[in-house]
Design a protein around this motif. Structure first.
Motif, PDB file in Angstrom:
ATOM      1  N   SER A 270      56.931  57.611  30.439  1.00  0.00           N
ATOM      2  CA  SER A 270      57.989  56.615  29.759  1.00  0.00           C
ATOM      3  C   SER A 270      57.177  55.717  28.787  1.00  0.00           C
ATOM      4  N   THR A 271      57.817  55.477  27.694  1.00  0.00           N
ATOM      5  CA  THR A 271      57.384  54.434  26.590  1.00  0.00           C
ATOM      6  C   THR A 271      58.579  53.889  25.991  1.00  0.00           C
ATOM      7  N   PHE A 272      58.193  53.146  24.817  1.00  0.00           N
ATOM      8  CA  PHE A 272      59.429  52.505  24.159  1.00  0.00           C
ATOM      9  C   PHE A 272      59.972  53.655  23.411  1.00  0.00           C
ATOM     10  N   SER A 273      61.315  53.580  23.162  1.00  0.00           N
ATOM     11  CA  SER A 273      62.150  54.691  22.530  1.00  0.00           C
ATOM     12  C   SER A 273      61.671  54.587  21.187  1.00  0.00           C
ATOM     13  N   SER A 274      61.326  53.576  20.559  1.00  0.00           N
ATOM     14  CA  SER A 274      60.930  53.268  18.977  1.00  0.00           C
ATOM     15  C   SER A 274      59.647  53.930  18.690  1.00  0.00           C
ATOM     16  N   ASN A 275      58.769  54.009  19.713  1.00  0.00           N
ATOM     17  CA  ASN A 275      57.279  54.622  19.634  1.00  0.00           C
ATOM     18  C   ASN A 275      57.437  56.038  19.382  1.00  0.00           C
TER      19      ASN A 275
ATOM     20  N   GLN B 278      59.750  49.116  30.578  1.00  0.00           N
ATOM     21  CA  GLN B 278      59.758  47.768  30.653  1.00  0.00           C
ATOM     22  C   GLN B 278      60.317  47.520  32.093  1.00  0.00           C
ATOM     23  N   GLY B 279      60.954  48.463  32.756  1.00  0.00           N
ATOM     24  CA  GLY B 279      61.286  48.236  34.239  1.00  0.00           C
ATOM     25  C   GLY B 279      62.626  47.722  34.112  1.00  0.00           C
ATOM     26  N   GLU B 280      63.404  48.322  33.012  1.00  0.00           N
ATOM     27  CA  GLU B 280      64.780  47.945  32.901  1.00  0.00           C
ATOM     28  C   GLU B 280      65.486  48.387  34.033  1.00  0.00           C
ATOM     29  N   THR B 281      66.576  47.653  34.834  1.00  0.00           N
ATOM     30  CA  THR B 281      67.105  48.250  36.088  1.00  0.00           C
ATOM     31  C   THR B 281      68.039  49.464  35.717  1.00  0.00           C
ATOM     32  N   MET B 282      68.410  49.061  34.514  1.00  0.00           N
ATOM     33  CA  MET B 282      69.648  50.405  33.921  1.00  0.00           C
ATOM     34  C   MET B 282      69.038  51.561  33.412  1.00  0.00           C
TER      35      MET B 282
ATOM     36  N   LYS C  24      52.797  48.377  27.305  1.00  0.00           N
ATOM     37  CA  LYS C  24      52.368  47.317  27.734  1.00  0.00           C
ATOM     38  C   LYS C  24      53.731  46.382  28.051  1.00  0.00           C
ATOM     39  N   ALA C  25      53.583  45.439  29.265  1.00  0.00           N
ATOM     40  CA  ALA C  25      54.535  44.791  29.577  1.00  0.00           C
ATOM     41  C   ALA C  25      54.838  43.783  28.346  1.00  0.00           C
ATOM     42  N   ILE C  26      55.800  43.533  27.849  1.00  0.00           N
ATOM     43  CA  ILE C  26      56.405  42.495  27.028  1.00  0.00           C
ATOM     44  C   ILE C  26      56.310  41.196  28.053  1.00  0.00           C
ATOM     45  N   PRO C  27      55.828  40.040  27.257  1.00  0.00           N
ATOM     46  CA  PRO C  27      55.788  38.790  28.030  1.00  0.00           C
ATOM     47  C   PRO C  27      57.069  38.495  28.590  1.00  0.00           C
ATOM     48  N   GLY C  28      57.220  38.185  29.908  1.00  0.00           N
ATOM     49  CA  GLY C  28      58.468  37.975  30.413  1.00  0.00           C
ATOM     50  C   GLY C  28      58.865  39.030  31.133  1.00  0.00           C
ATOM     51  N   ASN C  29      58.336  40.670  31.024  1.00  0.00           N
ATOM     52  CA  ASN C  29      58.640  41.665  31.730  1.00  0.00           C
ATOM     53  C   ASN C  29      57.915  42.179  32.900  1.00  0.00           C
TER      54      ASN C  29
ATOM     55  N   ALA D  27      57.021  41.379  35.986  1.00  0.00           N
ATOM     56  CA  ALA D  27      57.698  41.356  37.186  1.00  0.00           C
ATOM     57  C   ALA D  27      58.498  42.533  37.472  1.00  0.00           C
ATOM     58  N   SER D  28      59.341  42.943  36.214  1.00  0.00           N
ATOM     59  CA  SER D  28      60.409  44.007  36.205  1.00  0.00           C
ATOM     60  C   SER D  28      59.346  45.366  36.289  1.00  0.00           C
ATOM     61  N   VAL D  29      58.413  45.101  35.201  1.00  0.00           N
ATOM     62  CA  VAL D  29      57.484  46.574  35.219  1.00  0.00           C
ATOM     63  C   VAL D  29      56.776  46.731  36.781  1.00  0.00           C
ATOM     64  N   SER D  30      56.272  45.583  37.086  1.00  0.00           N
ATOM     65  CA  SER D  30      55.814  45.711  38.551  1.00  0.00           C
ATOM     66  C   SER D  30      56.611  46.231  39.621  1.00  0.00           C
TER      67      SER D  30
END
Length: 615
Positions: free
Chosen positions: A289-294, A361-365, A392-397, A399-402
């Motif tokens: 899993s990674t950013f879809s744009s990478n 990024q741990g997005e719930t969807m 890498k977790a974007i700042p603010g994310n 908790a979602s990644v964890s």
């Protein structure tokens, strides 16, 4: 006497030794021809060094022209990048990006910049200038286009990814505004001559910008790093940056994201050996899993999947579309026969499967999250799975990644993440690369961009260490109006900025007051009161119905209801006669007295919803 004699002999010996040594070059030159030539060369070299380091002295100081730079996002935060560069006659917008909400923004999926200032100057805007295809630079373009449309100038990959977004938002006709650009070619856009300069980043086809106006050239780096061994073989166009540096750069705007990181950022190609080692030892499925744009990171994973004879399943709408557009445009090439659909995964042995998915990024969807909690239709995590979270977790994310990491590890899978392995490299310049950018462009003025205040402050210190005058460095905040000319740079005012909340499930804006209400409900709860009032006798008819959520435990519901009943009885006794004749006045009065009572008891201000029937 003997001692004195010995001392005298030692002195004579030292003198003899000094006479035998070769004569040192005299610091004071004489007036012979060669000595005069040396003096002349020293002075000439000093002038040459000064001229090359201060090439901005070539700028026209007599011009009366002025340029205004206004960041509308991306300062004081990571993400949401958007900037207006403006002359009295015309303006351009550089990037229109999104950012992520905080945990307190309930029901909000993304944040986009406030477009208030764009509405004010829309008749001056000649175009939107895109640096690269990351969401924090293009993620809000479709939302802007639903209200206002301008030509979009960008290299092919960003336009390809924007095309997908416009299709999702029902903006297919608006794609007529797309203007593909070529690098190392200058485009006249309003009062601006703009060149896209190739730079390396964690997305293909990224660019810096050389924006030339009557005051001189402004260099905007976009997001960048200096990768000498990029996956596609196209390193940063250092020569073009140096070219503008020699001509004279009036101002540099440079990426500050990694300004605390010393040294250099590792090459994207350095991830390859780690991928190789993981694939070599994996006996079950590999799920990356990674950013879809990478796209280069995705491409590396697929290459190793093919090397180890694995079929590739790409899951996640944005991942599928971005990979498809990159292949269609020729940025990467794979035999399409290696790809399978999600429902076909079970037809193959686990050791023959690579799944590339969204959700880093741990997005719930996201697909990875749904796999981890066993809600994905086709894929469930197994103990034999090897998970790679290459981001890498974007700042603010964090908790979602964890949270998704915990689900994956509880399912028994092996997980490779940046905290555990060398599975991710940044796309942003570290200090030595930032210094190189400063040295190549040699700007008179410097505006650090992209990052929180501490990031741009640290970048300022790096610039000072490279010899920049601190007076020529200005630290901006979103909304600042910065006036720039060859003689000075200064703040001349502010404009309205902020964030607009978006529910990504319906692609629509959520009003600010809705978010405030949600925050208050989450923090203090709600109390609903339904009461019938005998106006003439100033009494309640029957007991009121009181329902509370998030304020008192269920076992105290009856006691709390009795408290509210007593407060209403007292309110009716003390209320003025004219108040009891107006239902709205009664409800407002009840709201105030109940609110005060609860604050005295709970130190909370819950939402009070009274409904009154006056008899």
């Amino acid at each position: 006497m003997q001692e004195n004699k010995g001392s005298s002999n030692t002195t004579q010996q030292n003198k003899k030794q000094q006479n035998k040594r070769p004569k040192q070059f005299s610091a004071k030159l004489g007036n012979s021809t060669w000595e005069l030539d040396i003096k002349k060369a020293i002075e000439a070299n000093k002038k040459v060094q000064k001229a090359r380091l201060q090439s901005y002295n070539k700028l026209n100081l007599n011009t009366s022209a002025r340029v205004t730079i206004i960041p509308l996002g991306g300062l004081g935060e990571v993400g949401g990048n958007m900037m207006v560069i403006e002359t009295p006659q015309s303006a351009i917008i550089v990037d229109v990006g999104m950012s992520f909400p905080t945990d307190e923004m309930h029901g909000v999926d993304i944040l986009i910049p406030d477009f208030s200032y764009i509405r004010k100057i829309k008749d001056k805007i000649q175009g939107i200038i895109i640096t690269h295809a990351h969401e924090d630079h293009i993620g809000a373009v479709a939302y802007l286009f639903k209200e206002m449309q301008f030509p979009i100038y960008a290299t092919p990959l960003p336009l390809g990814m924007l095309s997908n977004k416009f299709d999702e938002h029902g903006l297919k006709k608006e794609k007529e505004k797309f203007r593909p650009v070529e690098k190392r070619k200058i485009y006249k856009i309003g009062d601006f001559d703009i060149e896209w300069i190739h730079i390396t980043h964690s997305v293909i086809d990224a660019s810096a910008l050389a924006i030339t106006t009557e005051i001189g050239t402004i260099i905007h780096t976009g997001d960048f790093k200096i990768d000498h061994t990029p996956i596609d073989g196209y390193p940063t166009d250092l020569g073009r940056l140096a070219y503008y540096g020699e001509k004279g750069v009036v101002c540099l705007l440079s990426d500050s994201t990694n300004s605390y990181r010393s040294g250099i950022t590792k090459s994207e190609s350095s991830v390859g050996p780690t991928f190789d080692a993981i694939f070599a030892k994996s006996k079950g499925r590999v799920i990356m899993s990674t950013f879809s744009s990478n796209i280069h990171r995705v491409a590396q994973a697929i290459e190793f999947g093919v090397r180890y004879n694995r079929k590739v399943c790409v899951i996640g709408r944005s991942m599928e579309r971005n990979l498809d557009i990159a292949m269609e445009l020729g940025y990467i090439q794979f035999d399409r026969r290696i790809f399978i659909d999600a429902h076909e995964v079970t037809k193959y042995p686990d050791k023959d499967i690579l799944i590339v998915t969204t959700g880093s990024q741990g997005e719930t969807m996201s697909a990875l999250y749904r796999m981890a909690i066993e809600e994905h239709r086709h894929i469930k995590i197994k103990p034999s799975d090897q998970i790679i979270i290459s981001a890498k977790a974007i700042p603010g994310n964090e908790a979602s990644v964890s949270r998704v990491l915990n689900f994956l590890i509880k399912a028994g899978a092996s997980v490779a993440y940046q905290d555990f392995s060398e599975i991710h490299v940044s796309g942003h310049a570290a200090q030595e690369e930032q210094k190189l950018m400063l040295r190549l462009t040699k700007p008179k003025f410097f505006l650090p961009v992209h990052g929180e205040y501490n990031h741009i402050h640290k970048h300022k210190q790096t610039a000072i260490s490279c010899g920049m005058n601190p007076k020529n460095i200005l630290l901006m905040s979103d909304g600042d109006k910065i006036e720039l000319c060859p003689k000075y740079i200064k703040k001349v005012g502010t404009v309205k900025t902020g964030k607009t909340f978006i529910d990504n499930q319906i692609n629509k804006q959520i009003d600010n007051d809705v978010i405030v209400d949600r925050q208050n409900l989450a923090d203090a709860g709600v109390v609903m009161i339904i009461a019938q009032i005998d106006q003439q006798n100033r009494k309640l008819i029957d007991r009121p119905k009181v329902v509370s959520y998030g304020l008192v435990p269920d076992r105290r519901d009856k006691a709390f209801s009795k408290e509210i009943e007593d407060i209403l009885d007292q309110f009716l006794i003390n209320a003025k006669p004219e108040v009891l004749q107006d239902r709205k006045l009664v409800e407002n009065g009840i709201r105030q007295v109940v609110r005060k009572h609860i604050f005295r008891k709970k130190k909370k201000y819950p939402t009070i919803v009274p409904t009154v029937f006056i008899m």
